[in-house]
Design an enzyme around this catalytic site. Structure first.
Site, PDB file in Angstrom:
ATOM      1  N   ALA A 250      31.206  42.478  40.608  1.00  0.00           N
ATOM      2  CA  ALA A 250      31.843  41.994  39.243  1.00  0.00           C
ATOM      3  C   ALA A 250      33.370  42.551  38.874  1.00  0.00           C
ATOM      4  O   ALA A 250      34.335  42.291  37.946  1.00  0.00           O
ATOM      5  CB  ALA A 250      31.195  41.557  38.102  1.00  0.00           C
ATOM      6  N   HIS A 251      33.166  44.195  38.607  1.00  0.00           N
ATOM      7  CA  HIS A 251      33.962  44.730  37.692  1.00  0.00           C
ATOM      8  C   HIS A 251      34.010  46.130  39.302  1.00  0.00           C
ATOM      9  O   HIS A 251      33.786  46.924  38.752  1.00  0.00           O
ATOM     10  CB  HIS A 251      32.987  45.800  36.982  1.00  0.00           C
ATOM     11  CG  HIS A 251      33.821  46.550  36.271  1.00  0.00           C
ATOM     12  ND1 HIS A 251      34.331  47.633  36.580  1.00  0.00           N
ATOM     13  CD2 HIS A 251      34.695  45.755  34.858  1.00  0.00           C
ATOM     14  CE1 HIS A 251      34.899  48.406  35.099  1.00  0.00           C
ATOM     15  NE2 HIS A 251      34.849  47.016  34.198  1.00  0.00           N
ATOM     16  N   TYR A 252      35.745  46.295  39.756  1.00  0.00           N
ATOM     17  CA  TYR A 252      36.178  44.458  39.315  1.00  0.00           C
ATOM     18  C   TYR A 252      35.939  44.371  41.775  1.00  0.00           C
ATOM     19  O   TYR A 252      36.096  45.119  42.502  1.00  0.00           O
ATOM     20  CB  TYR A 252      37.077  44.536  39.687  1.00  0.00           C
ATOM     21  CG  TYR A 252      38.080  45.182  37.889  1.00  0.00           C
ATOM     22  CD1 TYR A 252      38.066  43.540  36.755  1.00  0.00           C
ATOM     23  CD2 TYR A 252      38.272  46.351  37.485  1.00  0.00           C
ATOM     24  CE1 TYR A 252      37.714  43.864  35.177  1.00  0.00           C
ATOM     25  CE2 TYR A 252      37.903  46.924  36.272  1.00  0.00           C
ATOM     26  CZ  TYR A 252      37.879  45.591  34.792  1.00  0.00           C
ATOM     27  OH  TYR A 252      38.410  46.168  34.043  1.00  0.00           O
TER      28      TYR A 252
ATOM     29  N   SER B  49      35.020  49.907  40.091  1.00  0.00           N
ATOM     30  CA  SER B  49      33.927  50.838  39.306  1.00  0.00           C
ATOM     31  C   SER B  49      32.937  50.876  38.155  1.00  0.00           C
ATOM     32  O   SER B  49      32.832  49.725  38.197  1.00  0.00           O
ATOM     33  CB  SER B  49      35.459  50.849  38.695  1.00  0.00           C
ATOM     34  OG  SER B  49      35.942  50.993  37.479  1.00  0.00           O
TER      35      SER B  49
END
Lengths: 162, 79
Positions: free
Chosen positions: A54-56, A61
Site C-alpha cells: 500500500a505504500h507504495y 518504502s
C-alpha cells in the site's frame, strides 16, 4: 556505566518486556541493552510487511509512522528491561526533533540506537538514532510515560484540583 | 528581579506557551497545555533548574504560579 553487563532479547524476550504485539510490534531483536541507559533495536524489513503493497504499490518504502514506532519501541526497551517496569504499558507524551533522511525499502535492516536521558516518576526522556548499513536514516527525541507509575500522580492531581 | 525569580519564570515559559506578563495569575488547567502531562513537564523543568527532587504531595500542591513559589520555599529556594 563502564562494565555494566549488556543484555540481548529475542522476540519472546521483547514480548516479555513490552506490550506491543503483531502487527504493531516492529522489532526483531534488541541487543547491547544496558537497562536504564541504552538499547539497540534491529528490524529487517521484507516485502512481506503488510504496509509495503500500500505504500507504495510501485515504489515500496516504510511509512514514516512505522519508523517512529520502531524507534520508540527500541527506546522503551531502555527502561522496560528494568525488573520493576518489565511488561508495563506505556504512553507517548511527546516527540521532538524528528528527522528522516533515507527511504527504507524491502531488504533493508534498520539498526536503532536508543539512549535514556532520564527516568523520573514514570516519565522517560531520551532519543533514538537509526541507521541502515551505517548510513543515517532517521532520529527523534521521545518523552514516554509508564502508565502504572504516572496514574497515581495524575489521580492525585484530579482529586486536589477538580 | 532575583536570579531565582528569573529561573522560575523561565521554567513556566519553557513548559507552556505563555508570556512573562501572563504568569502572575496563571493557574493549573487555565490553558490546555497546563494539564496533568504539562504539569509533569513543569515539575521536571523546576527540578532540573533548581537541582531538587520534589515529593509527590508538593508536586500536586502546585496549583498556580504563586503557589509554586511557596512549594519551592519548602526546599529552601526563595523566589
Amino acid at each position: 556505566m563502564t562494565g555494566s553487563p549488556k543484555l540481548n532479547f529475542d522476540i519472546n524476550g521483547i514480548k516479555e518486556c513490552q506490550r506491543n504485539r503483531h502487527p504493531i510490534l516492529f522489532l526483531d531483536k534488541v541487543v547491547d541493552v544496558v537497562p536504564e541507559q541504552r538499547a539497540t533495536g534491529i528490524k529487517a524489513f521484507s516485502y512481506n510487511e503488510w504496509f509495503f503493497p500500500a505504500h507504495y504499490e510501485d515504489e515500496p518504502s516504510v511509512p514514516g509512522f512505522i519508523l517512529v514506532e520502531t524507534m520508540v519501541q527500541t527506546f522503551i526497551m531502555t527502561f522496560l528491561t528494568m525488573p520493576e517496569h518489565k511488561g508495563s504499558k506505556t504512553n507517548f507524551l511527546n516527540i521532538g526533533n524528528g528527522s528522516f533522511r533515507r527511504q527504507i525499502i524491502p531488504g533493508d535492516t534498520l539498526v536503532v540506537n536508543a539512549e535514556l536521558a532520564s527516568l523520573k516518576r514514570g516519565i522517560a526522556r531520551g532519543k533514538a538514532d537509526a541507521y541502515v548499513e551505517d548510513e543515517f536514516a532517521c532520529s527523534a527525541d521521545f518523552v514516554v510515560s509508564i502508565r502504572s507509575a504516572t496514574d497515581a500522580i495524575f489521580q492525585k492531581m484530579r482529586e486536589k484540583h477538580s | 528581579m532575583s536570579e531565582n525569580n528569573e529561573k522560575y519564570q523561565k521554567c513556566f515559559m519553557e513548559a507552556f506557551p505563555v508570556q512573562k506578563q501572563d504568569l502572575e495569575g496563571l493557574k493549573y488547567q487555565d490553558i490546555p497545555e497546563w494539564d496533568s502531562i504539562g504539569h509533569m513537564n513543569l515539575v521536571a523543568a523546576l527540578e532540573d533548574e533548581f537541582g531538587i527532587e520534589m515529593e509527590i504531595d508538593d508536586i500536586t500542591d502546585i496549583s498556580d504560579f504563586r503557589k509554586g513559589k511557596e512549594v519551592l520555599s519548602r526546599y529552601e529556594i526563595s523566589i
